[in-house]
Design a protein around this motif. Structure first.
Motif, mmCIF file in Angstrom:
data_model
loop_
_atom_site.group_PDB
_atom_site.id
_atom_site.type_symbol
_atom_site.label_atom_id
_atom_site.label_comp_id
_atom_site.label_asym_id
_atom_site.label_seq_id
_atom_site.Cartn_x
_atom_site.Cartn_y
_atom_site.Cartn_z
ATOM 1 N N ALA A 1 67.742 -2.978 -0.939
ATOM 2 C CA ALA A 1 66.797 -3.278 -2.905
ATOM 3 C C ALA A 1 66.946 -2.321 -3.587
ATOM 4 C CB ALA A 1 65.215 -3.047 -2.189
ATOM 5 N N LEU A 2 68.057 -1.586 -3.249
ATOM 6 C CA LEU A 2 67.702 -0.602 -4.501
ATOM 7 C C LEU A 2 69.616 -0.779 -5.826
ATOM 8 C CD1 LEU A 2 67.416 3.005 -2.884
ATOM 9 C CD2 LEU A 2 65.707 2.088 -4.752
ATOM 10 N N VAL B 1 61.935 -5.025 -5.138
ATOM 11 C CA VAL B 1 61.384 -5.483 -3.696
ATOM 12 C C VAL B 1 61.440 -6.908 -3.116
ATOM 13 C CG1 VAL B 1 59.275 -5.620 -1.692
ATOM 14 C CG2 VAL B 1 59.665 -3.586 -3.537
ATOM 15 N N PRO B 2 62.513 -6.869 -2.495
ATOM 16 C CA PRO B 2 62.397 -8.758 -2.211
ATOM 17 C C PRO B 2 61.556 -9.451 -1.249
ATOM 18 C CG PRO B 2 64.329 -6.857 -0.759
ATOM 19 C CD PRO B 2 63.121 -6.577 -1.239
ATOM 20 N N ALA B 3 61.725 -10.534 -1.815
ATOM 21 C CA ALA B 3 60.681 -11.510 -1.732
ATOM 22 C C ALA B 3 59.995 -11.415 -0.358
ATOM 23 C CB ALA B 3 60.994 -12.543 -2.325
ATOM 24 N N GLY B 4 58.826 -11.613 0.109
ATOM 25 C CA GLY B 4 58.663 -11.334 1.338
ATOM 26 C C GLY B 4 58.797 -10.242 1.971
ATOM 27 N N ALA B 5 58.798 -9.485 1.619
ATOM 28 C CA ALA B 5 59.039 -7.658 2.005
ATOM 29 C C ALA B 5 57.885 -7.127 1.970
ATOM 30 C CB ALA B 5 60.422 -7.242 1.908
ATOM 31 N N GLU B 6 56.816 -7.098 0.356
ATOM 32 C CA GLU B 6 55.893 -6.483 0.492
ATOM 33 C C GLU B 6 55.529 -5.924 1.612
ATOM 34 O OE1 GLU B 6 56.498 -10.086 -0.607
ATOM 35 O OE2 GLU B 6 56.873 -9.653 -2.746
ATOM 36 N N PRO C 1 59.576 -0.105 4.216
ATOM 37 C CA PRO C 1 58.678 1.182 3.113
ATOM 38 C C PRO C 1 58.152 0.302 2.577
ATOM 39 C CG PRO C 1 61.191 1.219 3.123
ATOM 40 C CD PRO C 1 61.116 0.304 3.723
ATOM 41 N N PHE C 2 58.555 -0.490 1.921
ATOM 42 C CA PHE C 2 57.797 -1.219 0.490
ATOM 43 C C PHE C 2 56.268 -1.413 0.577
ATOM 44 C CE2 PHE C 2 62.160 -3.497 1.471
ATOM 45 C CZ PHE C 2 62.992 -2.785 0.432
ATOM 46 N N THR C 3 55.322 -0.866 1.812
ATOM 47 C CA THR C 3 54.382 -0.726 1.830
ATOM 48 C C THR C 3 53.530 0.747 1.326
ATOM 49 O OG1 THR C 3 54.465 -0.071 4.396
ATOM 50 C CG2 THR C 3 53.697 -2.609 3.465
#
Length: 272
Positions: A85-86, A11-16, A20-22
């Motif tokens: 991110a993959l 997961v990219p920094a700040g994208a948490e 769809p990372f949530t």
């Protein structure tokens, strides 16, 4: 044959806190093994299985049925962020295969109908132009030749009017025509257009193509497709996704339980 062996997610920094990372199953994922010719993603609506499949499709650069350019499809914006991110690990990178979402198929059938109508219009216009110019019939034949060949190929593959078939019949026809050995196929809820009998027909196609070196990753709710012999099953109702056995899946035991005594469920719903 295994083409796509594993995926890793960072997961990219700040994208948490961004979709769809949530999605819990996606947020908690680091690696996912695709170590079987067939892998199925299963889970409740919104669990992230289709989102991950879309991300894999974009990351793999697969062509799509019904979508001209995955990277530019606005409905796949979140999938594009996930794809970035993959990291995909391959044992054998194949140029064959495709990505299919059930909702895209219906648009594909209508697009074929428009293309066929356009070909027929062009043939008619050419015939009228050559008749007005009193051109020889053989000249008209040469002028129309490439277009007639394209029209004949379309009709051979999909019939005269794909849209006139039932959705299930049309789906199986397109699907069967597009499958080739040693391809990678990502399928998002392919059962949506299919009756139980047609799902069995699709299951037979999948088994046949696995025997010819194809690999499938499928997001599905169908107990019929989930029963594909040797399939690896991941539930997205946990975070991260976990490998599960067929008999333990809620999709399976709930369907079996309902069919064994539908009246009990209807009474519980106040309908019995």
């Amino acid at each position: 044959m295994i083409h796509l062996a594993e995926l890793r997610l960072r997961v990219p920094a700040g994208a948490e806190r961004a979709y769809p990372f949530t999605v819990p199953a996606v947020h908690a994922m680091t690696t996912l093994a695709l170590d079987a010719p067939v892998t199925c993603f299963v889970g409740d609506n919104g669990s992230g299985k289709s989102t991950l499949l879309e991300g894999i499709a974009v990351a793999a650069g697969l062509p799509a049925i019904g979508t001209d350019d995955l990277a530019r499809d606005p409905s796949l914006e979140a999938a594009g962020a996930l794809a970035a991110a993959l990291t995909l690990s391959w044992t054998h990178r194949t140029p064959r295969g495709f990505f299919l979402r059930a909702e895209d198929f219906f648009g594909f059938a209508k697009r074929l109908a428009r293309e066929r109508a356009d070909m027929l219009r062009q043939l008619d216009e050419t015939a009228r132009e050559y008749a007005a110019a009193r051109r020889a019939p053989d000249a008209l034949g040469r002028a129309q030749g490439p277009l007639r060949a394209s029209l004949a190929d379309m009709e051979r593959r999909y019939g005269v009017d794909l849209d006139a078939n039932s959705h299930g019949q049309a789906f199986l026809r397109v699907f069967g025509d597009r499958l080739v050995p040693e391809g990678l196929y990502l399928l998002d809820e392919p059962e949506a257009a299919l009756s139980p009998q047609s799902q069995l027909a699709l299951l037979a196609m999948l088994i046949d193509m696995v025997g010819q070196g194809a690999q499938f990753v499928i997001a599905t709710h169908s107990p019929i497709l989930l029963a594909l012999p040797g399939a690896r099953l991941y539930t997205f109702d946990t975070a991260p996704p976990e490998r599960v056995a067929y008999e333990t899946l809620e999709h399976v035991w709930l369907t079996r339980d309902f069919l064994g005594d539908p009246g009990r469920y209807l009474r519980a719903l106040g309908m019995g």
